[in-house]
Design a protein around this motif. Structure first.
Motif, short mmCIF file in Angstrom:
data_model
loop_
_atom_site.label_atom_id
_atom_site.label_comp_id
_atom_site.label_asym_id
_atom_site.label_seq_id
_atom_site.Cartn_x
_atom_site.Cartn_y
_atom_site.Cartn_z
N PHE A 304 34.73 56.14 43.43
CA PHE A 304 34.38 56.96 44.58
C PHE A 304 33.37 58.04 44.21
O PHE A 304 33.62 59.23 44.40
CB PHE A 304 35.64 57.55 45.20
CG PHE A 304 36.51 56.50 45.82
CD1 PHE A 304 36.18 55.95 47.04
CD2 PHE A 304 37.61 56.03 45.15
CE1 PHE A 304 36.95 54.95 47.60
CE2 PHE A 304 38.40 55.03 45.70
CZ PHE A 304 38.07 54.49 46.93
N LEU A 457 42.40 54.30 56.73
CA LEU A 457 43.05 54.58 55.45
C LEU A 457 44.48 55.03 55.67
O LEU A 457 45.39 54.63 54.93
CB LEU A 457 42.26 55.65 54.69
CG LEU A 457 42.87 56.13 53.38
CD1 LEU A 457 43.11 54.97 52.42
CD2 LEU A 457 41.95 57.17 52.73
N ARG A 476 41.80 61.00 48.47
CA ARG A 476 41.14 60.07 47.55
C ARG A 476 42.17 59.32 46.72
O ARG A 476 41.95 58.18 46.33
CB ARG A 476 40.17 60.83 46.65
CG ARG A 476 38.89 61.25 47.37
CD ARG A 476 37.99 62.13 46.52
NE ARG A 476 37.73 61.59 45.22
CZ ARG A 476 38.14 62.15 44.08
NH1 ARG A 476 38.86 63.26 44.12
NH2 ARG A 476 37.85 61.62 42.92
N ALA A 479 43.23 56.41 48.74
CA ALA A 479 42.19 55.39 48.73
C ALA A 479 42.21 54.61 47.41
O ALA A 479 42.03 53.38 47.39
CB ALA A 479 40.82 56.04 48.93
N ARG A 480 42.41 55.30 46.30
CA ARG A 480 42.50 54.62 45.00
C ARG A 480 43.69 53.66 44.96
O ARG A 480 43.61 52.57 44.43
CB ARG A 480 42.64 55.65 43.89
CG ARG A 480 41.38 56.47 43.62
CD ARG A 480 40.35 55.64 42.87
NE ARG A 480 39.24 56.44 42.45
CZ ARG A 480 39.22 57.19 41.36
NH1 ARG A 480 40.27 57.24 40.58
NH2 ARG A 480 38.15 57.89 41.04
N LEU A 483 42.92 50.56 46.91
CA LEU A 483 42.01 49.71 46.14
C LEU A 483 42.75 48.95 45.05
O LEU A 483 42.50 47.76 44.81
CB LEU A 483 40.89 50.56 45.53
CG LEU A 483 39.66 49.80 45.03
CD1 LEU A 483 39.00 49.04 46.16
CD2 LEU A 483 38.67 50.75 44.39
N ASP A 505 36.69 57.00 53.94
CA ASP A 505 37.07 55.72 54.51
C ASP A 505 35.96 54.70 54.35
O ASP A 505 36.20 53.53 54.04
CB ASP A 505 37.41 55.91 55.99
CG ASP A 505 38.47 54.94 56.48
OD1 ASP A 505 39.39 54.65 55.71
OD2 ASP A 505 38.37 54.48 57.63
N LEU A 508 35.82 53.47 50.83
CA LEU A 508 36.93 52.56 50.58
C LEU A 508 36.60 51.17 51.11
O LEU A 508 36.80 50.16 50.42
CB LEU A 508 38.20 53.07 51.25
CG LEU A 508 39.36 52.07 51.30
CD1 LEU A 508 39.89 51.82 49.90
CD2 LEU A 508 40.45 52.54 52.23
N ALA A 512 36.43 48.11 48.54
CA ALA A 512 37.51 47.13 48.62
C ALA A 512 37.00 45.75 49.02
O ALA A 512 37.46 44.74 48.49
CB ALA A 512 38.57 47.60 49.60
#
Length: 517
Positions: A304, A457, A476, A479-480, A483, A505, A508, A512
């Motif tokens: 990111f 997300l 974040r 988001a990690r 992923l 978002d 991501l 992804a």
């Protein structure tokens, strides 16, 4: 002569009592309680998540929440709606309003050094210097920190008789047992992770006002281990008094750590230094950017990177993101931490990959697609991964990834998705269930897009079993985690459209759905 003999007997009795108490502590040091101070929905949501993680690592420990009357009412109602899952705090105590302090009801919500705007949608990027006298925001900060200090005195009443009370900031996650730190305290009244001397604050001021020397360290007060001793109570009382004085000093000191150092010196409480792993501070001191952390770490540290050239936001500018990534790398994403301490955390623990599993469930996301036939097309694309389709299980805001199935979803660039949502819900009045309560009267499209930019997300991140629980806003770290779930085969994402966009978002979606390229 008689008076001297009485004093000697009293001193001997006190020593014997202290020795007995220390022995009892050694025998029962595994008895822990966890305490939190939280006011406002965002902070309460984080405290709830932290308390859940503390209970997971310490099933026999009890949890204490000190809050205002509104927070206590919300927590108690929440606990009755979740079939037993909602009881996260064993004790909920209301802290009385302090005289001449900012009312809890009118207190802004803070994230580290920043407050949310009055509409609650976005963090204020810049504030007046903390030394500005008479600033309403600074007064609110000081009043809130004074309330935090008072809350510890109340929480200590709930401490185990011989164990320890672990006081944690709301933005923490407990990854593993903390018993070893409590048992290492021995005869100490308090234990903490010391701040490196190079980062101590107001040293000259403390030396002049309280004769504090280098033998008394500054502590990070976001994680404190306290024993139920007279000295510990004395420490908290001095902390409250010194903070009251220092916030009005010249220059004023609004950080509670400065006052704690003075109180530690004045009270002569015995202290014990513990390892950094007990309070992994996920923040870059120069930019104040928050590092994304989770207990099992992340697969990659460079996913990111900043896509925007904006430098207005102290947390999402390229410089801040770069600094946060450096902290994440140093802490290995949180992998070796016992307590995570950052506003960008997730309590999700990594699961084994779902290789070879063929059962899939479709996940609808708000306005991610416009074409109803997308289901069939995606089903054909997912043919090799899905032999059987089942209805998606009931969820709160996120998904239960511990189930033996794969989730399948179509994602879309956040900006385009949010614009479609605004047009349908707030302009045309679409009856879709996604539109329920999301529109704000007279809100502009641009503001709506910013506020709802992470709706996808929020739906994809791991959820709680309690349907009434409020989750912290997606970060974040969430988001990690999403992923990593894609990499583990527990989540299949397909992208609608070629938009790139900016923001968490959007990055991501791009990262992804590019994994298979």
């Amino acid at each position: 002569m008689i008076a001297r003999l009485l004093l000697l007997l009293l001193a001997t009795a006190a020593q014997e009592h202290a020795a007995t108490t220390a022995d009892e502590h050694a025998d029962h040091c595994e008895e822990l309680a966890f305490a939190y101070f939280a006011v406002g929905p965002r902070t309460l949501a984080k405290a709830r998540r932290s308390a859940r993680s503390a209970k997971a690592a310490h099933p026999q420990a009890h949890t204490v929440l000190i809050t205002d009357a509104k927070g206590a009412s919300h927590v108690k109602k929440e606990a009755t709606k979740c079939d037993g899952h909602g009881v996260v705090f064993d004790y909920v105590d209301v802290l009385a309003e302090a005289e001449n302090a900012t009312s809890f009801n009118s207190m802004p919500e803070f994230v580290a050094f920043r407050t949310y705007q009055k509409d609650g949608k976005k963090l204020v990027s810049k504030h007046k210097p903390w030394t500005t006298v008479g600033d309403a925001n600074n007064k609110a900060v000081a009043d809130l920190r004074a309330a935090k200090i008072r809350s510890l005195t109340e929480a200590l009443k709930r401490a185990p008789t011989y164990g320890a009370l672990v006081f944690l900031d709301a933005d923490t996650i407990v990854c593993r047992s903390l018993v070893k730190y409590a048992c290492a305290m021995d005869k100490a009244d308090v234990a903490f992770v010391p701040v490196p001397p190079a980062r101590w604050h107001a040293g000259g001021q403390l030396r002049l006002s309280y004769d504090v020397d280098l033998s008394t360290p500054e502590a990070n007060t976001g994680a404190l281990f306290l024993r139920r001793t007279p000295k510990a109570l004395d420490l908290l009382n001095h902390w409250s008094r010194t903070y009251r004085d220092l916030r009005r000093a010249d220059p004023p000191q609004l950080m509670d750590q400065v006052a704690f150092r003075a109180a530690l010196h004045i009270s002569r409480a015995k202290w014990h230094s513990i390892d950094d792993a007990a309070n992994c501070r996920g923040r870059d001191p120069a930019t104040r950017a928050h590092a994304a952390l989770t207990c099992d770490g992340f697969d990659h540290e460079d996913t990111f990177v900043a896509t925007s050239s904006s430098t207005d936001d102290p947390e999402t500018s390229p410089r801040a993101v770069s600094a946060a990534l450096a902290v994440e790398k140093r802490l290995k994403g949180g992998r070796h931490c016992d307590v995570l301490h950052s506003h960008e955390t997730s309590d999700f623990r990594r699961l084994d990959p779902l290789e070879g599993k063929k059962t899939c469930a479709w996940v609808s996301l708000p306005f991610s697609v416009d074409d109803a036939s997308i289901h069939a097309r995606v089903a054909r694309q997912a043919f090799d991964d899905c032999e059987e389709w089942v209805a998606a299980p009931a969820r709160n805001h996120g998904l239960d990834y511990a189930l033996d199935l794969r989730y399948v979803a179509v994602v879309r660039d956040a900006s385009s998705r949010s614009k479609a949502e605004y047009d349908a819900c707030c302009v045309r009045g679409d009856p879709s269930h996604w539109c329920g309560g999301i529109c704000v009267e007279n809100e502009k499209r641009h503001d709506f897009v910013i506020r709802r930019g992470d709706a996808q997300l929020a739906a994809l991140a791991p959820g709680e079993p309690c349907v009434a629980a409020r989750r912290p806003p997606p970060s974040r770290a969430d988001a990690r985690v999403v992923l990593d779930l894609v990499r583990a085969g527990r989540l299949l994402l397909y992208r609608a459209g070629d938009e790139v966009g900016e923001g968490l978002d959007a990055r991501l979606v791009h990262a992804a759905t590019a994994l298979g390229d």
